[in-house]
Design a protein around this motif. Structure first.
Motif, mmCIF file in Angstrom:
data_model
loop_
_atom_site.group_PDB
_atom_site.id
_atom_site.type_symbol
_atom_site.label_atom_id
_atom_site.label_comp_id
_atom_site.label_asym_id
_atom_site.label_seq_id
_atom_site.Cartn_x
_atom_site.Cartn_y
_atom_site.Cartn_z
ATOM 1 N N UNK A 385 116.448 79.004 -0.860
ATOM 2 C CA UNK A 385 117.316 79.519 -2.091
ATOM 3 C C UNK A 385 116.625 79.598 -3.403
ATOM 4 N N UNK A 386 115.234 79.240 -3.316
ATOM 5 C CA UNK A 386 114.258 79.050 -4.462
ATOM 6 C C UNK A 386 113.117 79.917 -4.800
ATOM 7 N N UNK A 387 112.632 80.031 -5.526
ATOM 8 C CA UNK A 387 111.040 80.715 -5.565
ATOM 9 C C UNK A 387 110.035 79.993 -4.809
ATOM 10 N N UNK A 388 108.947 80.647 -4.528
ATOM 11 C CA UNK A 388 108.811 81.968 -4.941
ATOM 12 C C UNK A 388 109.288 83.015 -4.158
ATOM 13 N N UNK A 389 109.315 84.233 -4.591
ATOM 14 C CA UNK A 389 110.148 85.246 -4.059
ATOM 15 C C UNK A 389 109.257 86.158 -3.266
ATOM 16 N N UNK A 390 109.553 87.215 -2.620
ATOM 17 C CA UNK A 390 108.570 88.049 -1.739
ATOM 18 C C UNK A 390 107.741 88.808 -2.534
ATOM 19 N N UNK A 391 108.322 89.366 -3.721
ATOM 20 C CA UNK A 391 107.366 90.146 -4.698
ATOM 21 C C UNK A 391 106.078 89.148 -5.268
ATOM 22 N N UNK A 392 106.538 87.996 -5.349
ATOM 23 C CA UNK A 392 105.457 86.892 -5.645
ATOM 24 C C UNK A 392 104.520 86.811 -4.682
ATOM 25 N N UNK A 393 104.985 86.636 -3.183
ATOM 26 C CA UNK A 393 104.074 86.804 -1.986
ATOM 27 C C UNK A 393 103.217 87.715 -1.848
ATOM 28 N N UNK A 394 103.866 89.113 -2.183
ATOM 29 C CA UNK A 394 103.112 90.533 -2.102
ATOM 30 C C UNK A 394 101.946 90.473 -2.934
ATOM 31 N N UNK A 395 102.205 89.983 -4.069
ATOM 32 C CA UNK A 395 101.084 90.264 -5.214
ATOM 33 C C UNK A 395 100.113 89.214 -5.203
ATOM 34 N N UNK A 396 100.316 88.288 -4.362
ATOM 35 C CA UNK A 396 99.393 87.079 -4.393
ATOM 36 C C UNK A 396 98.002 87.463 -3.614
ATOM 37 N N UNK A 397 97.026 87.501 -4.217
ATOM 38 C CA UNK A 397 95.694 87.994 -3.578
ATOM 39 C C UNK A 397 95.459 87.179 -2.255
ATOM 40 N N UNK A 398 95.855 85.691 -2.290
ATOM 41 C CA UNK A 398 95.667 85.247 -0.842
ATOM 42 C C UNK A 398 96.023 85.471 0.259
ATOM 43 N N UNK A 399 97.249 86.402 -0.088
ATOM 44 C CA UNK A 399 97.856 86.889 1.240
ATOM 45 C C UNK A 399 97.434 88.254 1.819
ATOM 46 N N UNK A 400 96.466 88.993 1.208
ATOM 47 C CA UNK A 400 95.965 90.152 1.254
ATOM 48 C C UNK A 400 94.500 90.227 1.717
ATOM 49 N N UNK A 401 94.042 90.422 2.969
ATOM 50 C CA UNK A 401 92.648 90.733 3.195
ATOM 51 C C UNK A 401 92.199 92.130 3.524
ATOM 52 N N UNK A 402 91.021 92.424 2.925
ATOM 53 C CA UNK A 402 90.535 94.059 3.136
ATOM 54 C C UNK A 402 89.195 93.816 3.932
ATOM 55 N N UNK A 403 89.042 94.304 5.099
ATOM 56 C CA UNK A 403 87.981 94.328 5.689
ATOM 57 C C UNK A 403 87.439 95.614 6.231
ATOM 58 N N UNK A 404 86.111 95.508 6.634
ATOM 59 C CA UNK A 404 85.480 96.593 7.000
ATOM 60 C C UNK A 404 85.339 96.561 8.738
#
Length: 412
Positions: A385-404
């Protein structure tokens, strides 16, 4: 107050009848009459307490008070609840021992609801003199408010389709719902027992609404089929190795509240800037204005049509640029939604029904793509019931990887 079970016998010296030895603990004690008030008021329409919440574990407590209405010394009063619907604070507090002065001053105590009332005023507080089995010197009736017929309905009317648009001059491909609503929600519950005054302060701020958590998500974007624009001056026959495909992955495996600062802890509430539905919070059925709360969700994903990567030599010199074309967007999301009783003042929630739903959609798929909805059950999962929220997680660079991925050799 006379002594229970006392007997008399002739006094051999005087002939008077006098009590024998006192057979009980209350003999010789001036047991007072007492007055009890619920919610610290003399009115009876607020003699209510809301039943305990099972998930999350929480008790709504109501302040009460007791005072002596007859003269005497300070006395010990033991409060009991023979019907077992109440507790005197926590789960184990089946009685409460108080010292009540003879000056008429109030003494505070509190109650919580253990089991719901079948009818108004069927929970009884008894005040006993000295001990739990002592004489009853006062009593007060209370109603334990609860909720039944909870509903957590989810429909999935929206079909996911691929679209294109231009944002700030950049071409963007979207994977979104044609109708604008991937899922729609309906939540309701009935207040019980019949006859509860919904304007009482313990009830007036209660609403039925939606609480939603993201359980996990994996969302990908893929670009392939690169074409190279070489820098001027690069000799013919120059070669370089570049990835055959670029993949960007957003991955979250932690349970997260699907809300935002102004709405938290619930998913949606009227009066906030990003409000989805003005009926997202409703009073329980049985209260004036009560009914079904409604709202909706529209998860989507977008990606730039092109992805540009520098082409470099083995020594790191930039030789040109490789332009990749978007080939895939996927969304693999898992959610749990709850219908809840929500207190708009304290922000406390109590879950009533639980229902999972998920998305597994892709720009590469054909045919109808809709959310999949599971069965509604009694709450079995503890909601975040508390933060962080989904949009916080989506914007966190640590949760996204870009690879070739892969490798191809390109030649000028």
């Amino acid at each position: 107050m006379s002594c229970r079970g006392a007997t008399t016998s002739p006094d051999q010296n005087s002939g008077d009848n006098t009590p024998n030895d006192e057979p009980c603990a209350t003999c010789g004690h001036n047991c007072p009459s007492v007055e009890i008030e619920i919610n610290n008021t003399s009115t009876t329409d607020d003699d209510l307490v809301v039943v305990k919440c099972e998930r999350p574990t929480r008790r709504s407590r109501v302040q009460c008070r007791i005072k002596s209405t007859s003269a005497g010394s300070n006395h010990t009063i033991v409060l009991t609840n023979p019907d077992g619907r109440l507790r005197f604070a926590g789960a184990a507090d089946t009685t409460r021992i108080l010292t009540v002065p003879d000056d008429g001053n109030w003494v505070a105590f509190e109650i919580s609801g253990e089991t719901g009332s079948a009818a108004m005023n069927d929970a009884v507080i008894e005040a006993h003199c000295l001990a739990a089995d002592g004489p009853v010197v006062g009593s007060k009736t209370v109603t334990v408010v609860h909720f039944d017929q909870p509903k957590m309905d989810i429909a999935s009317p929206g079909n996911y389709v691929v679209g294109t648009e231009v944002r700030s001059g950049t071409a963007v491909t979207t994977l979104s719902v044609a109708s604008g609503r991937a899922v729609t929600y309906e939540m309701s519950a009935r207040i019980r027992p019949s006859g509860v005054d919904c304007s009482a302060p313990q009830i007036s701020d209660l609403r039925v609404g939606l609480l939603q958590n993201l359980m996990s998500t994996t969302r990908t974007k893929g670009w392939d089929s690169p074409t190279v624009t070489w820098n001027s001056g690069v000799p013919a026959g120059t070669t370089a190795n570049i990835p055959s495909r670029i993949v960007s992955t957003l991955s979250v495996s932690t349970q997260i509240n699907d809300s935002e600062t102004n709405a938290s802890p619930v998913y949606d509430r009227p009066g906030i800037a990003s409000m989805l539905d003005p009926n997202s919070l409703r009073k329980p059925i049985g209260c004036t204005g009560g009914g079904t709360a409604t709202t909706f969700d529209t998860p989507s994903r977008s990606a730039t049509t092109n992805f540009v990567l520098d082409v470099t030599s083995g020594a790191g010199a930039v030789l040109g640029r490789a332009n990749y074309t978007l080939s895939l967007i996927t969304m693999n999301d898992s959610f749990i939604s709850w219908s809840v009783i929500f207190n708009t003042t304290t922000n406390d929630v109590c879950t009533l029904r639980e229902r999972p739903w998920s998305l597994n959609v892709s720009t590469a798929a054909t045919g109808t793509q809709r959310a999949t909805v599971g069965a509604a059950t009694a709450p079995a999962t503890t909601a975040v019931t508390t933060a962080p929220f989904i949009n916080d997680a989506a914007r966190d660079p640590a949760n996204t990887t870009t690879t070739g991925n892969g490798s191809i050799t390109v030649t000028k």
